[in-house]
Write an enzyme that holds these catalytic residues in place. Sequence first.
Site, mmCIF file in Angstrom:
data_model
loop_
_atom_site.group_PDB
_atom_site.id
_atom_site.type_symbol
_atom_site.label_atom_id
_atom_site.label_comp_id
_atom_site.label_asym_id
_atom_site.label_seq_id
_atom_site.Cartn_x
_atom_site.Cartn_y
_atom_site.Cartn_z
ATOM 1 N N GLY A 92 0.803 -1.221 0.000
ATOM 2 C CA GLY A 92 0.000 0.000 0.000
ATOM 3 C C GLY A 92 0.828 1.260 0.000
ATOM 4 O O GLY A 92 1.661 1.453 0.862
ATOM 5 N N SER A 93 0.619 2.144 -0.957
ATOM 6 C CA SER A 93 1.531 3.273 -1.074
ATOM 7 C C SER A 93 1.048 4.262 -2.132
ATOM 8 O O SER A 93 -0.074 4.173 -2.625
ATOM 9 C CB SER A 93 2.923 2.766 -1.438
ATOM 10 O OG SER A 93 2.833 1.799 -2.466
#
Length: 218
Positions: free
Chosen positions: A187-188
């Site tokens: 997640g980013s």
Amino acid sequence: MIRFHKEGYRIIIIAFVLSIAGILLVEKFIETSWLVITIQIIIIAFLIIILQFFRNPKRLTVLGDDTIIAPVDGKVVVIEEVEEPEYFKDKRLQVSIFMSPINVHVTRYAMSGVVKYSKYHPGKYLVAWHPKASTENERTTVVLENKTLGEVLYRQIAGALAKRIVNYAKEGDKVVQGTDAGFIKFGSRVDLFLPIGTKLNVKLGDKVNGGVQVIAEK
């Protein structure tokens, strides 16, 4: 055939070993059949999530010295003119792409050129869409330059779940558009900072495919 990113090899092997051990141990120590099946399904689902996260699909990039391709898969969450304080120290057009845990997390070079700047910054783990994530979260900043587009900056930003950013760009490297530039685990977000006046081919809310989709051009 499904390809996996090299950054995931170790985690995938560990996940396989733990999954097989878990499936066998559940059968040995639990007698209730429905509970055994339920736990085994959960274990298999966990393994599938790990495998899909580290997938590395082959992308056919059409090279263009005057085009910027999406560096990652995800959703365009920011398009605005901002002051870029780290490298340019002037106004730039920011385009931010958010990656959910189900997106491919390979970072690809948005353009061909020379790596002019590459720096890692430790920081916080605010949710990736937070306005301050670009300047306060753990991140790497990379600047690419070619004769047609000039200098373009991209920033890999860790999110609330991302605990490791991998950046392959080294100052002085000559890189090719669409090739592997790194990986962000779990997640980013990636921010692009483009020259003011750059023509955009995306709008807020668009979903983009890294390595293939032209998102901006001169």
